[in-house]
Design an enzyme around this catalytic site. Structure first.
Site, PDB file in Angstrom:
ATOM      1  N   GLU A  28      51.195  42.108  28.452  1.00  0.00           N
ATOM      2  CA  GLU A  28      50.185  42.654  26.887  1.00  0.00           C
ATOM      3  C   GLU A  28      51.433  43.214  26.662  1.00  0.00           C
ATOM      4  O   GLU A  28      51.296  43.438  24.695  1.00  0.00           O
ATOM      5  CB  GLU A  28      48.876  43.356  27.492  1.00  0.00           C
ATOM      6  CG  GLU A  28      48.108  44.027  26.168  1.00  0.00           C
ATOM      7  CD  GLU A  28      47.259  44.635  26.717  1.00  0.00           C
ATOM      8  OE1 GLU A  28      47.021  44.913  28.101  1.00  0.00           O
ATOM      9  OE2 GLU A  28      46.766  45.266  25.818  1.00  0.00           O
ATOM     10  N   LYS A  78      45.326  52.115  37.485  1.00  0.00           N
ATOM     11  CA  LYS A  78      46.530  51.604  37.302  1.00  0.00           C
ATOM     12  C   LYS A  78      47.708  51.588  37.635  1.00  0.00           C
ATOM     13  O   LYS A  78      47.389  53.418  37.960  1.00  0.00           O
ATOM     14  CB  LYS A  78      46.343  50.821  35.773  1.00  0.00           C
ATOM     15  CG  LYS A  78      45.451  50.296  34.632  1.00  0.00           C
ATOM     16  CD  LYS A  78      45.374  50.635  33.307  1.00  0.00           C
ATOM     17  CE  LYS A  78      44.089  49.220  33.256  1.00  0.00           C
ATOM     18  NZ  LYS A  78      44.564  48.896  31.417  1.00  0.00           N
ATOM     19  N   GLU A  93      46.216  48.670  40.507  1.00  0.00           N
ATOM     20  CA  GLU A  93      46.042  47.475  39.752  1.00  0.00           C
ATOM     21  C   GLU A  93      47.886  47.315  38.825  1.00  0.00           C
ATOM     22  O   GLU A  93      47.780  48.141  38.109  1.00  0.00           O
ATOM     23  CB  GLU A  93      45.130  47.834  38.277  1.00  0.00           C
ATOM     24  CG  GLU A  93      45.245  47.232  37.328  1.00  0.00           C
ATOM     25  CD  GLU A  93      43.641  47.638  36.611  1.00  0.00           C
ATOM     26  OE1 GLU A  93      42.489  47.362  37.027  1.00  0.00           O
ATOM     27  OE2 GLU A  93      43.595  46.870  35.295  1.00  0.00           O
ATOM     28  N   HIS A 116      53.891  53.599  24.674  1.00  0.00           N
ATOM     29  CA  HIS A 116      52.800  52.882  23.810  1.00  0.00           C
ATOM     30  C   HIS A 116      53.365  53.100  22.130  1.00  0.00           C
ATOM     31  O   HIS A 116      53.010  53.865  21.054  1.00  0.00           O
ATOM     32  CB  HIS A 116      51.799  54.071  23.924  1.00  0.00           C
ATOM     33  CG  HIS A 116      50.607  53.559  24.020  1.00  0.00           C
ATOM     34  ND1 HIS A 116      49.548  53.457  22.001  1.00  0.00           N
ATOM     35  CD2 HIS A 116      48.948  53.089  24.263  1.00  0.00           C
ATOM     36  CE1 HIS A 116      48.512  53.174  22.564  1.00  0.00           C
ATOM     37  NE2 HIS A 116      48.361  52.656  24.156  1.00  0.00           N
ATOM     38  N   GLU A 119      41.147  37.377  26.576  1.00  0.00           N
ATOM     39  CA  GLU A 119      41.514  38.824  26.439  1.00  0.00           C
ATOM     40  C   GLU A 119      43.228  38.833  27.228  1.00  0.00           C
ATOM     41  O   GLU A 119      43.608  39.269  28.130  1.00  0.00           O
ATOM     42  CB  GLU A 119      40.699  40.222  26.617  1.00  0.00           C
ATOM     43  CG  GLU A 119      40.824  41.598  26.444  1.00  0.00           C
ATOM     44  CD  GLU A 119      40.322  41.718  26.367  1.00  0.00           C
ATOM     45  OE1 GLU A 119      38.953  41.994  26.072  1.00  0.00           O
ATOM     46  OE2 GLU A 119      39.994  43.622  26.471  1.00  0.00           O
ATOM     47  N   ASP A 137      48.713  53.177  30.182  1.00  0.00           N
ATOM     48  CA  ASP A 137      48.067  52.014  30.068  1.00  0.00           C
ATOM     49  C   ASP A 137      48.716  50.578  29.947  1.00  0.00           C
ATOM     50  O   ASP A 137      49.554  50.319  29.138  1.00  0.00           O
ATOM     51  CB  ASP A 137      47.343  51.724  29.355  1.00  0.00           C
ATOM     52  CG  ASP A 137      46.320  50.809  28.226  1.00  0.00           C
ATOM     53  OD1 ASP A 137      46.548  49.792  29.781  1.00  0.00           O
ATOM     54  OD2 ASP A 137      45.296  50.625  28.054  1.00  0.00           O
ATOM     55  N   ASN A 156      35.762  43.508  30.186  1.00  0.00           N
ATOM     56  CA  ASN A 156      34.942  43.882  29.294  1.00  0.00           C
ATOM     57  C   ASN A 156      33.978  42.480  29.491  1.00  0.00           C
ATOM     58  O   ASN A 156      34.083  41.460  28.795  1.00  0.00           O
ATOM     59  CB  ASN A 156      35.453  43.741  28.271  1.00  0.00           C
ATOM     60  CG  ASN A 156      37.024  45.277  27.485  1.00  0.00           C
ATOM     61  OD1 ASN A 156      36.890  46.142  28.081  1.00  0.00           O
ATOM     62  ND2 ASN A 156      37.578  44.550  27.765  1.00  0.00           N
ATOM     63  N   TRP A 178      45.446  56.887  21.027  1.00  0.00           N
ATOM     64  CA  TRP A 178      44.915  55.309  19.906  1.00  0.00           C
ATOM     65  C   TRP A 178      47.388  54.964  19.358  1.00  0.00           C
ATOM     66  O   TRP A 178      47.385  54.239  18.900  1.00  0.00           O
ATOM     67  CB  TRP A 178      44.123  54.704  20.022  1.00  0.00           C
ATOM     68  CG  TRP A 178      42.775  54.566  20.836  1.00  0.00           C
ATOM     69  CD1 TRP A 178      43.310  53.765  21.921  1.00  0.00           C
ATOM     70  CD2 TRP A 178      41.245  54.299  20.553  1.00  0.00           C
ATOM     71  NE1 TRP A 178      41.816  53.782  22.627  1.00  0.00           N
ATOM     72  CE2 TRP A 178      41.005  53.876  21.347  1.00  0.00           C
ATOM     73  CE3 TRP A 178      41.884  53.514  18.972  1.00  0.00           C
ATOM     74  CZ2 TRP A 178      39.765  53.429  21.004  1.00  0.00           C
ATOM     75  CZ3 TRP A 178      39.907  53.724  18.558  1.00  0.00           C
ATOM     76  CH2 TRP A 178      38.984  52.754  20.435  1.00  0.00           C
ATOM     77  N   ARG A 194      36.874  50.251  38.934  1.00  0.00           N
ATOM     78  CA  ARG A 194      38.385  50.739  37.980  1.00  0.00           C
ATOM     79  C   ARG A 194      38.504  52.331  37.552  1.00  0.00           C
ATOM     80  O   ARG A 194      37.184  52.948  36.927  1.00  0.00           O
ATOM     81  CB  ARG A 194      38.447  49.824  36.934  1.00  0.00           C
ATOM     82  CG  ARG A 194      38.706  48.499  37.012  1.00  0.00           C
ATOM     83  CD  ARG A 194      38.787  48.014  35.593  1.00  0.00           C
ATOM     84  NE  ARG A 194      39.909  47.488  35.261  1.00  0.00           N
ATOM     85  CZ  ARG A 194      40.644  47.641  33.849  1.00  0.00           C
ATOM     86  NH1 ARG A 194      39.616  48.111  33.609  1.00  0.00           N
ATOM     87  NH2 ARG A 194      41.213  47.749  34.276  1.00  0.00           N
ATOM     88  N   ARG A 248      45.450  61.956  27.511  1.00  0.00           N
ATOM     89  CA  ARG A 248      44.667  60.897  28.524  1.00  0.00           C
ATOM     90  C   ARG A 248      45.761  60.849  29.145  1.00  0.00           C
ATOM     91  O   ARG A 248      44.732  60.527  30.532  1.00  0.00           O
ATOM     92  CB  ARG A 248      45.315  59.398  27.248  1.00  0.00           C
ATOM     93  CG  ARG A 248      44.696  58.746  27.932  1.00  0.00           C
ATOM     94  CD  ARG A 248      45.581  57.951  26.988  1.00  0.00           C
ATOM     95  NE  ARG A 248      45.219  55.931  27.249  1.00  0.00           N
ATOM     96  CZ  ARG A 248      45.600  55.113  26.862  1.00  0.00           C
ATOM     97  NH1 ARG A 248      45.474  54.856  25.507  1.00  0.00           N
ATOM     98  NH2 ARG A 248      44.960  53.962  27.253  1.00  0.00           N
ATOM     99  N   GLU A 285      36.676  53.022  26.956  1.00  0.00           N
ATOM    100  CA  GLU A 285      36.653  52.311  25.604  1.00  0.00           C
ATOM    101  C   GLU A 285      34.944  51.075  25.648  1.00  0.00           C
ATOM    102  O   GLU A 285      35.353  50.114  25.915  1.00  0.00           O
ATOM    103  CB  GLU A 285      37.647  50.967  26.320  1.00  0.00           C
ATOM    104  CG  GLU A 285      38.474  51.651  26.526  1.00  0.00           C
ATOM    105  CD  GLU A 285      40.336  50.649  26.594  1.00  0.00           C
ATOM    106  OE1 GLU A 285      41.372  50.854  26.362  1.00  0.00           O
ATOM    107  OE2 GLU A 285      40.549  49.202  27.163  1.00  0.00           O
TER     108      GLU A 285
HETATM  109  C1  BDP Z   1      44.447  47.860  27.853  1.00  0.00           C
HETATM  110  C2  BDP Z   1      43.958  46.580  26.669  1.00  0.00           C
HETATM  111  C3  BDP Z   1      42.370  45.893  26.812  1.00  0.00           C
HETATM  112  C4  BDP Z   1      41.460  46.526  27.928  1.00  0.00           C
HETATM  113  C5  BDP Z   1      41.999  47.649  28.553  1.00  0.00           C
HETATM  114  C6  BDP Z   1      41.727  47.349  30.362  1.00  0.00           C
HETATM  115  O1  BDP Z   1      44.304  46.891  25.726  1.00  0.00           O
HETATM  116  O2  BDP Z   1      42.326  44.344  26.226  1.00  0.00           O
HETATM  117  O3  BDP Z   1      40.278  45.549  27.861  1.00  0.00           O
HETATM  118  O4  BDP Z   1      43.245  48.116  29.133  1.00  0.00           O
HETATM  119  O5  BDP Z   1      42.598  47.667  31.147  1.00  0.00           O
HETATM  120  O6  BDP Z   1      45.289  47.820  27.813  1.00  0.00           O
HETATM  121  O7  BDP Z   1      39.894  47.886  30.078  1.00  0.00           O
END
Ligand code: BDP
Length: 719
Positions: free
Chosen positions: A410, A377, A404, A538, A184, A382, A227, A560, A341, A353, A308
């Protein structure tokens, strides 16, 4: 007929030999190349030390030290061997042996942690005698790699006097690797873990992965995606994990697993996964003791919960602390830890958010068990190209927070954009939270200095895959490297690390090293300019996150969509997170909450993150209007990529031909894509600013509709 056959054969042969094939460094050896030093004077200097070494002790870790010294000496010097202690000019020792040597030679050993090392020369100018001493074998291994770096970066050995200790305890890679081999957000090919062939087949890559990590002090790896697939905890997979754990152990690397919170239901057939249910607690206790029977030094769990779509304690009306503590209780007898997390945000919550992680976790401060770290994070949203630091840093004196960072690209153009992340990590770590007054940097929160935490950690989402060069682009190896170095020492300078990496990986020519270091150091700011200048964020493609797409407005959840984040309209652009808007600034300590509440005192790099401003707002550093400044930055960014590409092309003679060509091609792609970002974004925002581009600028080659029509159904790495 026969003639025809030969003609065809000739044609085929000719075709093959005419194909351009560049021989050279394919990147597999990373920064541990150990190529023969051609300069005789230098080589002879190093030979006086590395030519005769003694590793005092025998154990799997010392075996690794021996192998590395043998590989390095035969590579760098063409010779070198292990000799008896008395004859050795380099002695590696740990524990009691190290203490005895220190006493014997009157070496004053600075106070340091178990995994630190002390490298000290007791010899003379012409004949050094160097000791690498540590309390632990792991420390001796780190010290060995540090000594080798000294040689790889052309530093002298005589007189060396280096002491170093890791400032952060858990220095961990997070692999977002699925069990089917897909990574991923991975842009370097398939997963390096070949689960199908494990545990029987040990790929040489696993060994080289461990060497590379040990060389920069990484001491943990989470093997699977956050995930998480519950299959990971089945006996068959645990045997596979065990094979890797056994292999990594001598390199000082512990394995961890991501777990799915609903595993008791999915694997155990229980009716619930409620953390307060005794049956659920028992299930985890038994699972954990099964794991430790298989892997006695197992590190612990990483958990993505109620985020998520992942299950979590919230599904049963319980808090994150209750969920984390239940797992922590099962791991505690074995010294295992939980990395829980804080990446949580939910549509149902009536809160913006960027504020949700703080709102959810701050009230839980003090409620987490001793062996829990909350993994945050770097930014509040994100992994965007640029974010201010998360307000959680500094806000939880009773709860150790683990940083993190994302190493994989990405949101930064995947593997064809050359972006060195050292400067980004540095920017975050140097940020002052003001939690305990001035100087309360994020680095001090992470390394435990600020709140005297008993446990500290830093995680990096790996950019590693099965591509021959590991990271999809040789230049991006620098990000794996700098992550390790900054996890060891969050205050190390990004420039120093870039310099070391360049020498070890690309060239020893001083001008080339300077030029590449400068490119690396500039690269993140350049990318922010052509992607998301002035605090925009974003606005990338939906789903795959590739390329520009500020127009995205069709996704199920508000937060999103790109339009939610930039809020471009005729009255201006940017997200009002000041007290007149959603007031996320209130989550920061003073004076930041006051400074960032007003555009005039907000750093320009975060301007549109915190403020919605009219198009004719004057940007103070340049005096330009906001519209003109946005345009200027997009154009500047794209132009700077062209400059980087030209600079690289001028280095051709000093770089290995294969490395040169691969990076040249990537930079050419980056150049095209920077222009694509620029043109698509400028055309999009122009609809709202209703102002033209300044005359002197090159016009976009397509209209907005064209950019909006582009689609990338097979973009790699999708979640
Ligand atoms: C997002 C990613 C997703 C990850 C998520 C995460 O797009 O693929 O699963 O973070 O950190 O930025 O859990």
């Amino acid at each position: 007929m026969i003639r025809l056959f030969f003609l065809c054969l000739l044609a085929i042969t000719f075709q093959c030999s005419a194909e351009p094939k560049i021989q050279g460094e394919d990147g597999y050896r990373l920064w541990l190349k150990y190529d023969l030093i051609s300069d005789d004077v230098k080589r002879n200097h190093y030979l006086t030390v590395l030519g005769k070494y003694a590793v005092v002790g025998s154990s799997p870790t010392f075996e690794v030290v021996r192998q590395e010294l043998s590989l390095a000496s035969s590579g760098l010097l063409g010779e070198g061997q292990e000799v008896k202690e008395k004859e050795a000019s380099l002695i590696i020792a740990a524990g009691d042996n190290a203490a005895t040597f220190a006493k014997q030679y009157g070496i004053e050993w600075p106070k340091q942690g178990d995994d630190g090392y002390f490298i000290h020369d007791v010899g003379s100018q012409n004949q050094p005698k160097i000791f690498v001493l540590s309390k632990s074998e792991k420390g001796a291994l780190y010290g060995t790699f540090r000594l080798l770096k000294q040689i790889q970066t052309d530093d002298v050995l005589s007189g060396i006097n280096v002491a170093s200790s890791p400032k952060v305890q858990l220095r961990v890679l997070n692999h977002w690797d699925n069990l089917d081999g897909h990574v991923e957000r991975g842009y370097a090919g398939r997963s390096i873990w070949n689960w199908h062939k494990l545990p029987g087949y040990i790929d040489q890559r696993y060994v080289d992965y461990a060497r590379a990590n040990a060389s920069i002090g990484i001491n943990g790896t989470v093997l699977n995606n956050v995930n998480a697939d519950p299959l990971m905890l089945t006996p068959a997979y645990l045997q596979k994990v065990r094979a890797l754990a056994d292999l990594f152990r001598p390199y000082g690397i512990q394995v961890y697993l991501s777990v799915k919170f609903s595993s008791p239901q999915l694997l155990g057939g229980l009716e619930t996964s409620d953390p307060l249910e005794p049956g659920v607690q028992k299930w985890w206790r038994e699972k954990v003791s099964e794991i430790y029977k298989t892997i006695p030094d197992f590190g612990g769990f990483l958990v993505k919960a109620n985020s998520e779509g992942q299950p979590g304690p919230g599904d049963f009306g319980r808090t994150h602390a209750e969920g984390a503590n239940m797992l922590a209780a099962a791991l505690q007898p074995f010294d295992g830890i939980v990395m829980w997390r804080a990446f949580v945000y939910a549509n149902e919550k009536n809160e913006e958010r960027s504020k949700q992680a703080y709102s959810e976790f701050k009230p839980l401060d003090g409620q987490f068990a001793n062996n829990v770290l909350v993994q945050v994070k770097n930014g509040p949203i994100d992994f965007q190209p640029r974010e201010p630091f998360s307000p959680l840093f500094g806000a939880t004196p009773e709860t150790p927070l683990m940083m993190e960072f994302q190493i994989t690209m990405e949101y930064l153009g995947f593997s064809t954009h050359m972006v060195y992340l050292g400067t980004m990590y540095e920017e975050v770590l140097e940020s002052d939270t003001f939690a305990k007054g001035e100087g309360s940097t994020v680095a001090k929160v992470i390394d435990g200095q600020l709140f005297s935490n008993h446990i500290t950690g830093m995680a990096g989402v790996a950019n590693i895959g099965a591509d021959r060069n590991w990271t999809g682009n040789i230049m991006l190896q620098s990000n794996w490297y700098v992550f390790g170095r900054m996890a060891w020492d969050p205050e190390v300078s990004a420039r120093e690390v870039a310099n070391d990496w360049t020498k070890m990986t690309l060239s020893h020519d001083p001008d080339t090293v300077d030029a590449v270091t400068t490119m690396l150091m500039d690269s993140h700011e350049i990318t922010v300019n052509y992607m998301t200048p002035l605090g925009l964020h974003h606005i990338m493609g939906a789903g795959h996150h590739f390329g520009p797409a500020p127009w995205v407005d069709w996704l199920a959840r508000d937060d999103w969509n790109s339009v939610y984040y930039h809020k471009a309209a005729e009255d201006g652009v940017g997200f009002d997170r000041s007290p007149t808007g959603v007031n996320s600034v209130e989550q920061y300590f003073p004076p930041l909450k006051e400074l960032w509440a007003k555009p005039e005192t907000t750093p320009e790099k975060y301007l549109l993150w915190f403020h919605h401003l009219p198009w004719d707002y004057r940007v103070s550093s340049s005096g330009r209007t906001l519209w003109n400044e946005i345009v200027h930055r997009y154009y500047q960014g794209a132009e700077d990529v062209a400059r980087m590409a030209a600079k690289w092309n001028s280095l051709k003679e000093h770089i290995d031909p294969l490395q040169f060509e691969q990076v040249r091609m990537s930079l050419a792609i980056q150049q095209k894509e920077a222009i694509w970002w620029r043109d698509a974004c400028v055309l999009y925002f122009m609809q709202y600013s209703q102002q033209p581009l300044p005359d002197n600028l090159e016009k976009p080659s397509h209209d907005l509709e064209y950019y909006q029509s582009l689609s990338f159904p097979h973009a790699p790495g999708q979640g």
